[in-house]
Scaffold this motif. Structure first.
Motif, PDB file in Angstrom:
ATOM      1  N   THR A  30       0.815  -1.216   0.000  1.00 46.55           N
ATOM      2  CA  THR A  30       0.000   0.000   0.000  1.00 46.55           C
ATOM      3  C   THR A  30       0.845   1.261   0.000  1.00 46.55           C
ATOM      4  O   THR A  30       0.295   2.358   0.122  1.00 46.55           O
ATOM      5  CB  THR A  30      -0.919   0.033   1.227  1.00 46.55           C
ATOM      6  OG1 THR A  30      -0.107   0.084   2.422  1.00 46.55           O
ATOM      7  CG2 THR A  30      -1.816  -1.190   1.277  1.00 46.55           C
ATOM      8  N   ARG A  31       2.140   1.112  -0.144  1.00 45.18           N
ATOM      9  CA  ARG A  31       3.034   2.248   0.023  1.00 45.18           C
ATOM     10  C   ARG A  31       3.462   2.803  -1.336  1.00 45.18           C
ATOM     11  O   ARG A  31       3.030   2.335  -2.391  1.00 45.18           O
ATOM     12  CB  ARG A  31       4.230   1.827   0.871  1.00 45.18           C
ATOM     13  CG  ARG A  31       3.830   1.153   2.191  1.00 45.18           C
ATOM     14  CD  ARG A  31       3.241   2.106   3.196  1.00 45.18           C
ATOM     15  NE  ARG A  31       4.295   2.739   3.955  1.00 45.18           N
ATOM     16  CZ  ARG A  31       4.756   2.288   5.134  1.00 45.18           C
ATOM     17  NH1 ARG A  31       4.244   1.200   5.679  1.00 45.18           N
ATOM     18  NH2 ARG A  31       5.714   2.919   5.776  1.00 45.18           N
ATOM     19  N   ASN A  32       4.332   3.794  -1.298  1.00 39.33           N
ATOM     20  CA  ASN A  32       4.706   4.496  -2.515  1.00 39.33           C
ATOM     21  C   ASN A  32       6.153   4.941  -2.435  1.00 39.33           C
ATOM     22  O   ASN A  32       6.856   4.667  -1.450  1.00 39.33           O
ATOM     23  CB  ASN A  32       3.763   5.686  -2.732  1.00 39.33           C
ATOM     24  CG  ASN A  32       3.753   6.623  -1.539  1.00 39.33           C
ATOM     25  OD1 ASN A  32       4.723   7.337  -1.274  1.00 39.33           O
ATOM     26  ND2 ASN A  32       2.668   6.610  -0.771  1.00 39.33           N
ATOM     27  N   MET A  33       6.596   5.627  -3.478  1.00 34.98           N
ATOM     28  CA  MET A  33       8.001   6.003  -3.582  1.00 34.98           C
ATOM     29  C   MET A  33       8.501   6.863  -2.429  1.00 34.98           C
ATOM     30  O   MET A  33       9.706   6.890  -2.149  1.00 34.98           O
ATOM     31  CB  MET A  33       8.252   6.703  -4.918  1.00 34.98           C
ATOM     32  CG  MET A  33       7.617   8.062  -5.046  1.00 34.98           C
ATOM     33  SD  MET A  33       8.118   8.935  -6.558  1.00 34.98           S
ATOM     34  CE  MET A  33       7.257   8.050  -7.837  1.00 34.98           C
ATOM     35  N   ASP A  34       7.618   7.577  -1.743  1.00 36.88           N
ATOM     36  CA  ASP A  34       8.067   8.455  -0.671  1.00 36.88           C
ATOM     37  C   ASP A  34       8.707   7.692   0.480  1.00 36.88           C
ATOM     38  O   ASP A  34       9.462   8.267   1.267  1.00 36.88           O
ATOM     39  CB  ASP A  34       6.906   9.297  -0.149  1.00 36.88           C
ATOM     40  CG  ASP A  34       6.472  10.374  -1.129  1.00 36.88           C
ATOM     41  OD1 ASP A  34       7.192  10.585  -2.124  1.00 36.88           O
ATOM     42  OD2 ASP A  34       5.416  10.995  -0.918  1.00 36.88           O
ATOM     43  N   ASP A  35       8.424   6.399   0.609  1.00 37.87           N
ATOM     44  CA  ASP A  35       9.065   5.601   1.654  1.00 37.87           C
ATOM     45  C   ASP A  35      10.579   5.605   1.515  1.00 37.87           C
ATOM     46  O   ASP A  35      11.295   5.340   2.489  1.00 37.87           O
ATOM     47  CB  ASP A  35       8.578   4.155   1.594  1.00 37.87           C
ATOM     48  CG  ASP A  35       7.359   3.907   2.454  1.00 37.87           C
ATOM     49  OD1 ASP A  35       6.833   4.858   3.048  1.00 37.87           O
ATOM     50  OD2 ASP A  35       6.920   2.736   2.521  1.00 37.87           O
ATOM     51  N   PHE A  36      11.073   5.885   0.312  1.00 41.09           N
ATOM     52  CA  PHE A  36      12.501   5.784   0.057  1.00 41.09           C
ATOM     53  C   PHE A  36      13.210   7.138   0.132  1.00 41.09           C
ATOM     54  O   PHE A  36      14.350   7.255  -0.335  1.00 41.09           O
ATOM     55  CB  PHE A  36      12.729   5.130  -1.306  1.00 41.09           C
ATOM     56  CG  PHE A  36      12.203   3.718  -1.381  1.00 41.09           C
ATOM     57  CD1 PHE A  36      12.886   2.674  -0.796  1.00 41.09           C
ATOM     58  CD2 PHE A  36      11.000   3.447  -2.021  1.00 41.09           C
ATOM     59  CE1 PHE A  36      12.394   1.379  -0.854  1.00 41.09           C
ATOM     60  CE2 PHE A  36      10.505   2.156  -2.092  1.00 41.09           C
ATOM     61  CZ  PHE A  36      11.195   1.117  -1.501  1.00 41.09           C
ATOM     62  N   GLU A  37      12.568   8.127   0.715  1.00 39.87           N
ATOM     63  CA  GLU A  37      13.235   9.422   0.905  1.00 39.87           C
ATOM     64  C   GLU A  37      14.554   9.276   1.663  1.00 39.87           C
ATOM     65  O   GLU A  37      15.559   9.914   1.286  1.00 39.87           O
ATOM     66  CB  GLU A  37      12.294  10.394   1.606  1.00 39.87           C
ATOM     67  CG  GLU A  37      11.133  10.849   0.736  1.00 39.87           C
ATOM     68  CD  GLU A  37      10.063  11.616   1.505  1.00 39.87           C
ATOM     69  OE1 GLU A  37       9.292  12.349   0.856  1.00 39.87           O
ATOM     70  OE2 GLU A  37      10.000  11.472   2.747  1.00 39.87           O
ATOM     71  N   PRO A  38      14.627   8.458   2.731  1.00 39.87           N
ATOM     72  CA  PRO A  38      15.924   8.296   3.406  1.00 39.87           C
ATOM     73  C   PRO A  38      16.986   7.669   2.505  1.00 39.87           C
ATOM     74  O   PRO A  38      18.187   7.951   2.672  1.00 39.87           O
ATOM     75  CB  PRO A  38      15.591   7.374   4.592  1.00 39.87           C
ATOM     76  CG  PRO A  38      14.130   7.554   4.832  1.00 39.87           C
ATOM     77  CD  PRO A  38      13.547   7.763   3.465  1.00 39.87           C
TER      78      PRO A  38
END
Length: 277
Positions: A30-38
């Motif tokens: 259910t997630r998106n690319m913003d999870d990979f900001e770190p």
């Protein structure tokens, strides 16, 4: 943010930051690319960090829920790689994204330089699937991002401890958006119907170990939250037994899924990138 068009006409969102060897980041169910900001913060100085939203999630188009399946998502990944002219990439797969990486090992093994599995493996714990079905496709219980962030320390305990408030605020922003005075999920609610048959207690889980074994020769990494309800300690141990050369980090005070800003997680990703240069 950019877009690529899938074979069935859906626009799929992706983002590219940095230069160097390509690191493709694939998010959870259910997630998106913003999870990979770190990950962008940590690696954009040495890698081309590519973040993708699967169909029906984030900024990508919603489509026929029947296409919200892992083989289609793997095909969409190949569409993106072809669009970008990339022959091989290292994949960082969070949860569902790691399962997509396994399917790609069968579909297009030469395109995979290496894989980092973030709290996922060839066996998905039934208790974790049952937990996901408790909230999947349901409207958020919160009215504001601030209310959601304030509730997360209780909601995610005891698997998550000692989490900075800024992390909870970022998580709320990544998974919800404010719309007409309420919060909405950043994914198509029909995703629930698309995956429900596979998540049912009586469903027969496919044997994914041959796909994991198909990654022989590719550098691998494994990040596991010690309190994970998706990746069991037994499955992680079997992965390490089959691939004793796999970089590994077990994160205390983290569950499903780690934030990827944890120092041991960063080291695992860096190790795999070093091995795939």
């Amino acid at each position: 943010m950019e877009f690529v068009t899938a074979a069935d006409g859906l626009r799929l969102a992706y983002d590219v930051t940095g230069e160097g060897q390509p690191l493709l980041c694939l998010p959870g169910l259910t997630r998106n690319m913003d999870d990979f900001e770190p990950v962008v913060d940590a690696f954009a100085g040495r890698a081309q960090v590519i973040r993708m939203d699967f169909r029906g999630r984030g900024a990508s188009d919603w489509g026929d829920p029947a296409t919200y399946q892992i083989p289609q998502e793997a095909a969409d990944v190949l569409t993106l790689l072809d669009h970008m002219g990339l022959d091989r990439v290292t994949i960082l797969g969070t949860s569902r994204g790691g399962l997509v990486a396994l399917v790609l090992a069968a579909m297009a093994r030469p395109r995979i330089a290496g894989v980092v599995f973030n709290d996922i493996g060839p066996v998905v714990s039934p208790e974790g699937l049952a937990y996901i079905m408790e909230y999947l496709g349901r409207p958020p219980r919160f009215k504001t991002l601030e209310e959601a962030a304030a509730s997360f320390p209780r909601h995610y305990a005891p698997a998550f401890r000692d989490v900075p408030e800024a992390n909870w605020a970022a998580l709320a922003r990544r998974i919800y958006r404010q719309e007409d005075g309420r919060l909405v999920n950043r994914y198509d609610p029909a995703l629930r119907d698309a995956v429900a048959p596979a998540f049912a207690p009586e469903a027969q889980a496919p044997d994914l170990w041959p796909l994991f074994d198909a990654l022989a020769g590719a550098p691998l990494g494994l990040i596991r939250g010690a309190g994970s309800n998706i990746l069991s300690a037994d499955t992680a141990a079997e992965m390490r037994r089959r691939r004793p050369d796999m970089a590994h980090a077990e994160l205390p005070d983290r569950g499903h899924v780690p934030f990827l800003d944890e120092a041991p997680a960063i080291r695992v990703i860096a190790t795999v990138l070093d091995q795939t240069q």
